[in-house]
Scaffold this motif. Sequence first.
Motif, PDB file in Angstrom:
ATOM      1  N   TYR A  86       0.835  -1.198   0.000  1.00 48.95           N
ATOM      2  CA  TYR A  86       0.000   0.000   0.000  1.00 48.95           C
ATOM      3  C   TYR A  86       0.873   1.252   0.000  1.00 48.95           C
ATOM      4  O   TYR A  86       2.009   1.230   0.491  1.00 48.95           O
ATOM      5  CB  TYR A  86      -0.906   0.034   1.229  1.00 48.95           C
ATOM      6  N   THR A  87       0.302   2.336  -0.508  1.00 47.03           N
ATOM      7  CA  THR A  87       0.976   3.634  -0.487  1.00 47.03           C
ATOM      8  C   THR A  87       1.097   4.152   0.941  1.00 47.03           C
ATOM      9  O   THR A  87       2.139   4.678   1.345  1.00 47.03           O
ATOM     10  CB  THR A  87       0.191   4.646  -1.332  1.00 47.03           C
ATOM     11  N   ASP A 139       6.227   7.277   0.735  1.00 41.16           N
ATOM     12  CA  ASP A 139       7.636   6.925   0.931  1.00 41.16           C
ATOM     13  C   ASP A 139       8.205   6.254  -0.313  1.00 41.16           C
ATOM     14  O   ASP A 139       7.492   5.558  -1.054  1.00 41.16           O
ATOM     15  CB  ASP A 139       7.783   5.958   2.113  1.00 41.16           C
ATOM     16  N   HIS A 140       9.509   6.476  -0.515  1.00 36.70           N
ATOM     17  CA  HIS A 140      10.215   5.661  -1.501  1.00 36.70           C
ATOM     18  C   HIS A 140      10.308   4.229  -0.978  1.00 36.70           C
ATOM     19  O   HIS A 140      10.595   4.005   0.200  1.00 36.70           O
ATOM     20  CB  HIS A 140      11.631   6.191  -1.735  1.00 36.70           C
ATOM     21  N   GLY A 144      11.624   3.531  -6.032  1.00 32.86           N
ATOM     22  CA  GLY A 144      10.289   3.712  -6.592  1.00 32.86           C
ATOM     23  C   GLY A 144       9.264   4.003  -5.513  1.00 32.86           C
ATOM     24  O   GLY A 144       9.602   4.262  -4.354  1.00 32.86           O
ATOM     25  N   VAL A 145       7.995   4.003  -5.904  1.00 32.05           N
ATOM     26  CA  VAL A 145       6.893   4.213  -4.959  1.00 32.05           C
ATOM     27  C   VAL A 145       5.788   3.210  -5.260  1.00 32.05           C
ATOM     28  O   VAL A 145       5.679   2.692  -6.374  1.00 32.05           O
ATOM     29  CB  VAL A 145       6.324   5.653  -5.051  1.00 32.05           C
ATOM     30  N   ILE A 146       4.976   2.951  -4.254  1.00 36.29           N
ATOM     31  CA  ILE A 146       3.793   2.103  -4.419  1.00 36.29           C
ATOM     32  C   ILE A 146       2.626   2.988  -4.843  1.00 36.29           C
ATOM     33  O   ILE A 146       2.379   4.033  -4.231  1.00 36.29           O
ATOM     34  CB  ILE A 146       3.451   1.356  -3.120  1.00 36.29           C
ATOM     35  N   GLY A 188      -1.551  -0.922  -5.775  1.00 37.97           N
ATOM     36  CA  GLY A 188      -0.678  -1.861  -5.084  1.00 37.97           C
ATOM     37  C   GLY A 188       0.555  -2.213  -5.866  1.00 37.97           C
ATOM     38  O   GLY A 188       1.355  -3.056  -5.424  1.00 37.97           O
ATOM     39  N   SER A 189       0.745  -1.596  -7.025  1.00 37.56           N
ATOM     40  CA  SER A 189       1.897  -1.898  -7.860  1.00 37.56           C
ATOM     41  C   SER A 189       3.042  -0.932  -7.578  1.00 37.56           C
ATOM     42  O   SER A 189       2.822   0.228  -7.218  1.00 37.56           O
ATOM     43  CB  SER A 189       1.503  -1.832  -9.342  1.00 37.56           C
ATOM     44  N   TRP A 190       4.273  -1.426  -7.744  1.00 38.70           N
ATOM     45  CA  TRP A 190       5.476  -0.617  -7.550  1.00 38.70           C
ATOM     46  C   TRP A 190       5.825   0.094  -8.848  1.00 38.70           C
ATOM     47  O   TRP A 190       5.725  -0.486  -9.938  1.00 38.70           O
ATOM     48  CB  TRP A 190       6.618  -1.521  -7.122  1.00 38.70           C
TER      49      TRP A 190
END
Length: 466
Positions: free
Chosen positions: A267-268, A426-427, A444-446, A450-452
């Motif tokens: 999750y983000t 967050d990264h 990267g980020v979420i 739910g994908s990176w």
Amino acid sequence: MKSERGKKLLCVFCLGLPVVWAAVTAAQSDVGSVMNRVQREEDPELGDLIRLALENRKVKKEEAFEVVRQVTQSYAQIKLLDQQIQQVARRIESQAGPADLRYELLLARAELESKRITEVANLREMVGILPQLPLAELPMETLKGHVSLQLIGERVYVLEGLPEGHPPFNEWWVLQRWKVVGFLPEKETLEYVRKRLQDPESLPILFRIYYEQGAEDQARALRNKMISVAKETRSQMDTEMRLERMSFTGSGQSTFFLREGKITTFYTHEMSRPDFGPELLATGFVNPKDLEQHILWRLTKPKNVPLIFRIEYDEESTATAKKVADTAREVIKRLGVGELAGVEEVMVEPVPERAFLGRWAGAAGGDIQVIDVQPAGVCQVTMGDRFGRDTTPGAVKAYTTVSGTWFLTTNEIMIDIADKSEWGPDHIYRGYLDEHGNLIVDRGVIYPQGSWHDAGGPLMVLKKVQ
């Protein structure tokens, strides 16, 4: 000709005098002495206007008398114009008299209404009030309705906001909760909008219309039709309609990773559950009892669909993977969103956890210089030269060592060191092993699905040193 018209206008003006005189006579019979009327203002509406004028303009005592006089005169003038307009309107509706007199009456009403608009504007300025406007921005804390409309092809995915607590709706999407109305054709969408606008319990209400790049004309056309419905239902003063281009969603995949029977997802931020339960939905292991909540969140987050639930699992997790896939299919069917969501099951050969454990080091030029991956999801990370990426508030500073956590997918390691990105979340650092046994790390980020997603910058190559 001018003399004749003047006589008629004088006649129109005099129509209001009997009513005004009657009102004055009645008022005189109800009030006390002149001194009492000077000392007290018992008209609650005028009293509120005077109070607001004194508060908003922050006038000194010697200036207050002039403000009170101006507000009182303006208020009296507006009341008089109201009476005159009503009298002229009644005369027009009676259709008595010749056609040319009716024409003069219409002109007289227009002139009186113009004077009233001007006087109301003057009073707003004196009192310091910015008027509410039709279809203007509404404060979130005042809303009783919140609706998401996402254009997908020729249809609209409609979600209805669920209020919780006080204020009932929150601007931050992490705290918003929704239920599915349906994937509707435009006609049914407008019928739904009309129903909400006709319900006093839904007002004030905010509609968010989401569209993809290239579909702005279609989105504006839908908004214009919704505005027409608001005008027909006379709800435009309690309605806001925002157009928002879609961004920051994801790759189209919402993945559950299964290793040794345990489920992991990302999750983000920590998210409130669709059922408003106390435990948050967060990156990490999924409690099987909460699996449906995770699936519901992905499907009811505005802009998240269309998506595919990717069930990526090792051989040991075959039975659990089937339960996850079956649960996702059941929820999709129950919500009626089979055209917007699917399920994909993929068995993979996982990279053993032990392959990632240990101390890894790389060049100082990368975001990360050293990673010490320890058992039980613990790690220590030493940053390198961050090239100015540590200026974001909350970002980890260059050449500092911080503690973090890590999670495994099936063949990658995901590292979280609470390194705030310029986009807000967050990264998350993703690592995988190349054919030489090096740990390749990327920043990267979420995204909400739910994908990176890669945040840019060169890959970091780290070698195991112990």
